[in-house]
Design an enzyme around this catalytic site. Structure first.
Site, PDB file in Angstrom:
ATOM      1  N   HIS A 172       0.845  -1.212   0.000  1.00  4.50           N
ATOM      2  CA  HIS A 172       0.000   0.000   0.000  1.00  4.50           C
ATOM      3  C   HIS A 172       0.876   1.256   0.000  1.00  4.50           C
ATOM      4  CE1 HIS A 172      -3.138  -2.564   2.301  1.00  4.50           C
ATOM      5  NE2 HIS A 172      -3.667  -2.315   1.123  1.00  4.50           N
ATOM      6  N   LYS A 178     -19.294  -4.928   9.696  1.00  2.01           N
ATOM      7  CA  LYS A 178     -18.229  -5.945   9.663  1.00  2.01           C
ATOM      8  C   LYS A 178     -17.116  -5.536  10.611  1.00  2.01           C
ATOM      9  CE  LYS A 178     -18.810  -7.429   4.881  1.00  2.01           C
ATOM     10  NZ  LYS A 178     -18.186  -7.345   3.560  1.00  2.01           N
ATOM     11  N   ARG A 187      -1.168  -5.703  -8.578  1.00  5.53           N
ATOM     12  CA  ARG A 187      -0.068  -6.651  -8.369  1.00  5.53           C
ATOM     13  C   ARG A 187      -0.007  -7.658  -9.498  1.00  5.53           C
ATOM     14  NH1 ARG A 187      -2.358  -7.893  -2.514  1.00  5.53           N
ATOM     15  NH2 ARG A 187      -4.146  -7.757  -3.906  1.00  5.53           N
ATOM     16  N   SER A 234      -2.987  -7.612   2.834  1.00 11.68           N
ATOM     17  CA  SER A 234      -3.291  -7.570   4.271  1.00 11.68           C
ATOM     18  C   SER A 234      -3.731  -8.950   4.756  1.00 11.68           C
ATOM     19  CB  SER A 234      -4.401  -6.555   4.551  1.00 11.68           C
ATOM     20  OG  SER A 234      -4.014  -5.283   4.124  1.00 11.68           O
TER      21      SER A 234
END
Ligand code: PNS
Length: 161
Positions: free
Chosen positions: A18, A42, A92, A129
């Site tokens: 990031h 969430k 990516r 992550s």
């Protein structure tokens, strides 16, 4: 005219991948807003205030870059509110592109907002992550893939008990 872009994400937590993309975005736009988008329904791994603090600690001193929190909102509405004319996303791989393209097209369909894709540094191609959290949970070493203070936070949250 000031150019302003938004780098949106969950940042749960921020990784060196990031940071690489945000740093590149900061060279292209006068202002970059790193927008932490979260759904209050969430839980995520880190509380959003902690995600924000972890991000600020590593990119807060980059010129023209700031961090902001948004709950349950369309990204295009956030960009309108901020006066941003572009979304920046890191890529990516081709898999990322396949995931991101429909969102970029939908966002352009909604308000005409463009998405700029930046190829990430190959050194972080495997870094996300979720993978970082999984590796830490099972005792693996992710140093060099996240900033030191994020590694510390990961160890505290995921290795306790
Ligand atoms: O870091 P993530 O989880 O890949 O980020 C995804 C995020 C938050 C950028 C994406 O889910 C999003 O844009 N959410 C906002 C809601 C929205 O605008 N949805 C329509 C997208 S076309």
């Amino acid at each position: 005219m000031t150019t302003r872009a938004v780098c949106p994400g969950s940042y749960d937590p921020v990784t060196n991948g990031h940071i690489d993309v945000i740093t590149r975005a900061a060279t292209l736009f006068d202002e970059v807003v790193v927008a932490i988008l979260h759904n209050p329904a969430k839980r995520g791994t880190f509380p959003v205030q902690q995600r924000e603090a972890l991000l600020r600690d590593c990119i807060g001193s980059l010129p023209g870059v700031r961090v902001a929190l948004f709950a349950n909102t369309l990204l295009v509405d956030i960009c309108s509110e901020l006066g941003a004319t572009a979304i920046v996303k890191g890529l990516r791989s081709g898999t990322d592109f396949a995931y991101e393209l429909p969102m970029a097209l939908m966002n352009r369909h909604l308000t005409g907002l463009e998405t700029v894709f930046l190829p990430g540094a190959p050194a972080y191609e495997h870094v996300s992550s979720s993978l970082v959290k999984e590796v830490v949970t099972y005792g693996g070493d992710v140093s060099g893939l996240v900033p030191d203070h994020v590694l510390e936070a990961l160890l505290q949250r995921l290795r306790r008990g």
